[in-house]
Design an enzyme around this catalytic site. Structure first.
Site, PDB file in Angstrom:
ATOM      1  N   HIS A 126       1.709   4.393  -2.884  1.00  0.00           N
ATOM      2  CA  HIS A 126       1.764   5.851  -2.724  1.00  0.00           C
ATOM      3  C   HIS A 126       3.124   6.388  -3.161  1.00  0.00           C
ATOM      4  CE1 HIS A 126      -2.010   6.551  -0.735  1.00  0.00           C
ATOM      5  NE2 HIS A 126      -1.727   5.803   0.325  1.00  0.00           N
ATOM      6  N   HIS A 148       0.833  -1.205   0.000  1.00  0.00           N
ATOM      7  CA  HIS A 148       0.000   0.000   0.000  1.00  0.00           C
ATOM      8  C   HIS A 148       0.872   1.261   0.000  1.00  0.00           C
ATOM      9  CE1 HIS A 148      -3.724   2.263   1.223  1.00  0.00           C
ATOM     10  NE2 HIS A 148      -2.816   3.092   1.706  1.00  0.00           N
ATOM     11  N   GLU A 149       1.803   1.333   0.934  1.00  0.00           N
ATOM     12  CA  GLU A 149       2.635   2.540   1.051  1.00  0.00           C
ATOM     13  C   GLU A 149       3.600   2.688  -0.129  1.00  0.00           C
ATOM     14  OE1 GLU A 149       1.745   4.728   2.983  1.00  0.00           O
ATOM     15  OE2 GLU A 149       0.531   3.600   4.412  1.00  0.00           O
ATOM     16  N   HIS A 207       3.663   6.314  -6.903  1.00  0.00           N
ATOM     17  CA  HIS A 207       2.827   7.344  -7.532  1.00  0.00           C
ATOM     18  C   HIS A 207       3.565   8.688  -7.472  1.00  0.00           C
ATOM     19  CE1 HIS A 207      -1.546   9.081  -7.929  1.00  0.00           C
ATOM     20  NE2 HIS A 207      -0.745   9.488  -8.893  1.00  0.00           N
TER      21      HIS A 207
END
Length: 596
Positions: free
Chosen positions: A391, A387-388, A394
């Site tokens: 981020h 998940h991190e 991105h």
């Protein structure tokens, strides 16, 4: 149980390398002094922004100040988060917060001065070739012009800004400081005080009496404060309605969506699409009832484990490998960037004494992103890693392909990349799993994400829409009104296959998101967009991957709906939510097959 190490005892390879951002305290001090000087320089442009050359120079200096301040702020706070008890970086964090206030004050004249220009002058500036790079910034300012008041009115609204925070502040104090909950029995039969953080732990208990008692104690406590909290929430809603009226927006909802240039239909279409998919949620409720082996499914059963805890011991190195393998569908460009993050100490891996809890991705333009973890060797931590890193990557691709002014992607898009990574990891684990118990554990983990992130957050979003609509029509919002609206929504969303306990009518009183109005829908849209992306990538391959990489590279160069649409996800249509629901349906079908 091994002792938590001190920061100095953590091996370097498990600590993020903050020197990549700012190499030393001396360098930090020099950049701080440079910002202070630039704040004096930017004052020179005041009153000159009607000239293209002066406006361009002002924007350029504003960007330089903003970037340096961001870097100083991020560095100071990341260092502070390494050990919250260490006073040096607490002081540095406080110092840069004060600098941020100075920056805001020194640059606050820019937008009002531009808005004060005549339409003719503004049009000429927007069309000036020398300002082509700043066209989007100018367009945004002009778009905002109908909602900006006179200088005197704006000054008056600024002065009441603190008053407008009163409902949120009062709720926070009551909810987090003053409200006390009774003692309830835990799994071991011990009487311990119910708290916010313990509540979900109680609801996740395998012992039904523990769940029921905690549930009833929680909402009985809120029921005793319903008049105070009801008045507080109603005040917040009426405050929003006031701002929408004075700023000449058709509604609070449209005011809230304006910044991201999102049409009201995106919000209402989400609710409509989720309504159409409610039979799937009702089907999942019936399956949950069957798996729990209960005669009646109650609201306090919604977080209960559906299978015995399936222990998955996953070391950090194993998690990194599994995450990378699961992201192979995204291609070599993405995987190479992921590996760079692994190898170049972007990640602060383990807990140490005084370290900030939780996890996040952060960073500053011009330096690679960073990820804070508190890794445990389990499934949740592996999902947190992917998940991190979603981020982080991105930000990595966004920063690499945009100038500073347009590199930051909007909040509306923030959870897409992180949730996509989770979807691909789940798909990988499910395809690889041969143990029926492990597979059911994974399926229930994923199905509950749909329930809590799409259905539950959309129900919250609908509650906000209904309550604001009533306020804007001048109708009452008593605690009884709020409870009835909330209870009826729970009945609609959860269906007749379960008992919607009357206690749940007070849940509206404990949701802090309702004081950050019309925000929660972004969780549901982000999850739906990510699920749509993952479905396209897994089914189409390279064409979908190319579109997705284009999405990651877009940053804030255009409005979020346009960014998504260009990449193949049209959030103005029901299709992304429908695609997400098709994935949810598949999960339910797989679970039903395993229970036969």
């Amino acid at each position: 149980m091994s002792q938590v190490p001190k920061r100095a005892e953590v091996p370097a390879e498990h600590r993020w390398n903050t020197e990549d951002m700012i190499p030393s305290q001396k360098a930090w001090d020099q950049e701080y002094d440079s910002v202070k000087q630039k704040l004096k320089d930017i004052a020179a442009y005041k009153g000159k922004l009607h000239e293209a050359a002066e406006l361009k120079a002002c924007f350029s200096l504003d960007d330089a100040i903003s970037l340096s301040t961001e870097r100083l702020y991020v560095y100071a706070n990341m260092k502070h988060h390494e050990d919250m008890a260490e006073p040096t970086y607490q002081a540095l964090s406080d110092k840069v917060k004060k600098l941020s206030v100075e920056v805001n004050e020194a640059t606050s004249y820019i937008t009002p001065e531009i808005l004060g220009l005549s339409d003719e002058t503004l049009k000429a500036l927007i069309q000036d070739p020398s300002l082509a790079f700043y066209k989007k910034s100018l367009d945004d300012i002009v778009r905002d012009k109908p909602h900006v008041l006179s200088q005197a009115e704006e000054a008056l609204l600024a002065q009441v800004g603190n008053l407008s925070q009163a409902p949120s502040t009062i709720f926070d104090m009551l909810n987090n400081a003053d409200m006390k909950f009774p003692k309830v029995k835990n799994d071991k039969g011990e009487e311990i005080e119910l708290t916010h953080s313990r509540y979900i732990q109680f609801l996740e208990s395998a012992d039904r009496d523990v769940r029921k008692n905690a549930f009833e104690a929680m909402y009985a406590t809120y029921g005793k404060h319903k008049n105070t909290i009801g008045a507080t929430l109603a005040a917040n809603i009426n405050k929003n309605a006031f701002y929408a009226r004075v700023r000449k927006y058709p509604s609070v909802l449209e005011m809230s969506l304006f910044g991201d240039n999102i049409k009201k239909e995106v919000y209402t279409n989400l609710i409509g699409s989720v309504h159409e998919a409610l039979p799937l949620l009702h089907r999942y409720m019936k399956l949950r009832k069957k798996l729990l082996k209960v005669d009646e499914l109650h609201m306090y059963d919604l977080f209960a484990p559906l299978v015995e805890q399936f222990k998955m011991d996953i070391t950090y190195d194993e998690a990194k490998t599994t995450v990378k393998d699961s992201l192979k569908p995204l291609g070599e460009t993405y995987l190479n960037a992921l590996q760079e993050g692994y190898d170049s100490r972007w990640i602060d891996v383990y807990e140490n004494e005084g370290k900030r809890s939780g996890a996040y991705s952060w960073g500053s333009y011009g330096t690679h992103p960073y990820v804070l973890l508190n890794h445990k060797d389990n499934l949740n931590s592996m999902f947190t890693l992917t998940h991190e890193m979603g981020h982080a990557l991105h930000s990595y691709f966004s920063d690499a392909n945009n100038e500073y002014r347009y590199a930051q992607y909007p909040i509306f898009l923030a959870e897409v990349a992180s949730t996509l990574n989770e979807a691909l990891l789940m798909d990988y684990l499910l395809k690889k799993s041969t143990d029926p118990k492990e597979k059911m554990y994974l399926l229930t983990y994923y199905a509950d994400q749909f329930r809590t992130t799409v259905f539950r957050q959309t129900m919250f979003a609908e509650f906000e829409m209904i309550t604001h609509d009533k306020a804007e029509k001048g109708e009452s919002l008593t605690p009884q009104d709020l409870s009835k609206i909330y209870y009826d929504l729970n009945k609609q969303y959860h269906g007749d296959g379960m008992v919607v306990d009357k206690d749940i009518e007070m849940e509206w009183a404990r949701i802090p998101h309702f004081y950050n109005s019309f925000y929660v829908y972004k969780y549901a849209t982000g999850f739906s967009a990510a699920t749509s992306f993952s479905k396209q990538i897994l089914e189409e391959g390279q064409p979908a991957v190319d579109r997705y990489l284009g999405f990651l590279k877009s940053g804030g160069s255009e409005y979020p709906l346009d960014t998504l649409k260009r990449a193949g996800v049209d959030m103005s249509s029901p299709e992304p939510v429908n695609q997400a629901m098709s994935v949810f349906k598949s999960l339910i079908e797989q679970m039903e097959t395993l229970t036969k």
